[in-house]
Design a protein around this motif. Structure first.
Motif, PDB file in Angstrom:
ATOM      1  N   HIS A  99       0.667  -1.233  -0.053  1.00 14.20           N
ATOM      2  CA  HIS A  99       0.002  -0.050  -0.035  1.00 14.20           C
ATOM      3  C   HIS A  99       0.846   1.269  -0.172  1.00 14.20           C
ATOM      4  O   HIS A  99       0.435   2.444  -0.437  1.00 14.20           O
ATOM      5  N   ARG A 100       2.143   1.148   0.444  1.00  8.96           N
ATOM      6  CA  ARG A 100       3.069   2.363   0.384  1.00  8.96           C
ATOM      7  C   ARG A 100       3.779   2.414  -0.724  1.00  8.96           C
ATOM      8  O   ARG A 100       4.612   3.390  -0.888  1.00  8.96           O
ATOM      9  N   GLY A 101       3.463   1.404  -1.622  1.00  3.99           N
ATOM     10  CA  GLY A 101       4.056   1.831  -3.136  1.00  3.99           C
ATOM     11  C   GLY A 101       5.201   0.950  -3.503  1.00  3.99           C
ATOM     12  O   GLY A 101       5.872   1.023  -4.417  1.00  3.99           O
ATOM     13  N   MET A 102       5.667  -0.055  -2.582  1.00  7.05           N
ATOM     14  CA  MET A 102       6.647  -0.960  -2.811  1.00  7.05           C
ATOM     15  C   MET A 102       6.307  -2.125  -3.907  1.00  7.05           C
ATOM     16  O   MET A 102       5.326  -2.568  -3.988  1.00  7.05           O
ATOM     17  N   SER A 103       7.203  -2.232  -4.898  1.00  6.65           N
ATOM     18  CA  SER A 103       7.120  -3.294  -5.808  1.00  6.65           C
ATOM     19  C   SER A 103       7.028  -4.697  -5.246  1.00  6.65           C
ATOM     20  O   SER A 103       7.676  -4.957  -4.327  1.00  6.65           O
ATOM     21  N   GLN A 104       6.575  -5.552  -6.279  1.00  8.07           N
ATOM     22  CA  GLN A 104       6.272  -7.045  -5.826  1.00  8.07           C
ATOM     23  C   GLN A 104       7.911  -7.598  -5.796  1.00  8.07           C
ATOM     24  O   GLN A 104       8.164  -8.381  -4.815  1.00  8.07           O
ATOM     25  N   ARG A 105       8.763  -7.061  -6.500  1.00 12.24           N
ATOM     26  CA  ARG A 105      10.064  -7.628  -6.397  1.00 12.24           C
ATOM     27  C   ARG A 105      10.749  -7.139  -5.299  1.00 12.24           C
ATOM     28  O   ARG A 105      11.504  -7.892  -4.617  1.00 12.24           O
TER      29      ARG A 105
END
Length: 381
Positions: free
Chosen positions: A25-31
């Motif tokens: 939710h804070r914008g971190m990517s899946q990788r």
């Protein structure tokens, strides 16, 4: 607490999913999430799809040597359903037969016992039977429910041993009961018992009154259910007084559904009609019963902290008011006068004036089958 390098040991999967979803939710990517928590992309996708982890798939059921004999055991258990109760298979007998007749080996007694304990209730349900009956203690709100039943009693009426019928209407909350003796359990006595009880109680239950399959009320039981085809006069009687009827299950299955009134009738016989009362009329006996009903308000039922009278004082104000007009509980007949100047009403003969021979009259009105007095009164048609 989760560190960026790896997942600290001891953190549950739910907490891991919560942390992944929070960072996503804070914008971190899946990788970045896979690197931060040292998990695969599949885990990250599952966490983002649902906050609750999917349950672990159960391991496939392992086979058992008893599976080779399960169909034979099931057949024996089904046959036992129609066998005499004391001549049905025990687990020991089943085990012996499996060894001798089916050549079973490598199966322990405990394995067979566990199989039978699981399978037998299932077979009972498949046959439409209940493997065990569960009972829940009943609770009742004031004025909401009552129960009605008839019971046979014996008294010495004018010195002769006579079988009479005891009517009982019992309020479920307080246990307050009203009783009435009649010569028979016919519909007139059934209606008179109700009207007397309503007068004694000073009102009518606002909910339902429980009944079994009394012929005075029910013309036909529809199937093995609670559906009933009511007698027409009974429907009119209920409509007049404004209460609903609840019909118990037929047979032994429904005996507990109005156990209060059935227990009440037995208690009343043992405590008030032993030894046998000696009376000159049913009216005299009913006067005694009215006095006993008042006395019974002082007793406690079981472990209840208060008396019947104390509970009834709470319940009585909640009863529905009695209707202003009277419901005619008697029956009108118009038989023809025979050559003996008599009319026949329900296989009883009554004399009328001879000049009415051959004419149709309104029948003599049996005013009070509950009191034992039978005055005759006729009118010309």
């Amino acid at each position: 607490m989760l560190h960026e390098e790896s997942l600290v040991s001891g953190v549950s999967k739910v907490e891991l999913y919560a942390a992944i979803r929070r960072d996503a939710h804070r914008g971190m990517s899946q990788r970045a999430l896979t690197q931060k928590y040292n998990v695969g992309q599949k885990t990250v996708k599952q966490a983002l799809a649902n906050a609750w982890p999917s349950p672990r798939k159960p391991y496939p059921k392992r086979g058992s040597k008893i599976d080779d004999h399960s169909s034979w055991i099931d057949e024996v258990l089904r046959n036992d359903l129609t066998a005499p109760r004391k001549q049905r298979h025990t687990v020991t007998r089943l085990f012996d037969r499996l060894v001798k007749e089916q050549g079973m080996s490598g199966v322990s007694y405990d394995t067979l016992r566990r199989y039978v304990a699981t399978r037998k209730p299932q077979i009972l349900r498949e046959a439409g039977r209940s493997p065990s009956d569960a009972f829940v203690p009943q609770t009742h709100l004031p004025a909401m429910e009552a129960e009605v039943d008839f019971g046979d009693v014996h008294v010495k009426l004018r010195g002769e041993l006579t079988k009479l019928t005891l009517f009982c209407l019992r309020l479920s909350y307080s246990g307050k009961a009203a009783h009435r003796i009649a010569a028979t359990g016919g519909q007139e006595a059934f209606f008179e018992g109700h009207t007397h009880a309503f007068r004694v109680l000073g009102g009518i239950p606002v909910g339902k009154i429980r009944y079994d399959n009394l012929k005075s009320a029910v013309d036909q039981v529809i199937g093995f259910s609670r559906l009933r085809e009511e007698a027409e006069r009974w429907t009119a009687f209920r409509s007049h007084y404004g209460f609903d009827a609840f019909y118990c299950q037929p047979g032994i299955q429904g005996a507990h559904e109005k156990g209060g009134v059935e227990g009440q009738i037995g208690w009343y016989r043992r405590n008030h009609l032993v030894p046998l009362p000696e009376v000159d009329s049913i009216a005299e006996l009913n006067a005694m019963i009215d006095a006993w009903d008042v006395e019974d308000e002082q007793r406690r039922i079981g472990s209840r902290p208060h008396t019947i009278g104390e509970y009834f004082a709470i319940e009585q104000p909640h009863l529905a008011s009695l209707p202003e007009d009277h419901f005619e509980t008697g029956r009108w007949f118009n038989p023809r006068v025979d050559r003996y100047a008599q009319v026949s009403v329900r296989m009883n003969k009554y004399s009328v004036p001879a000049h009415l021979i051959g004419r149709q009259c309104y029948a003599s009105e049996i005013v009070s089958g509950l009191t034992g007095e039978y005055p005759a009164r006729e009118r010309r048609a």
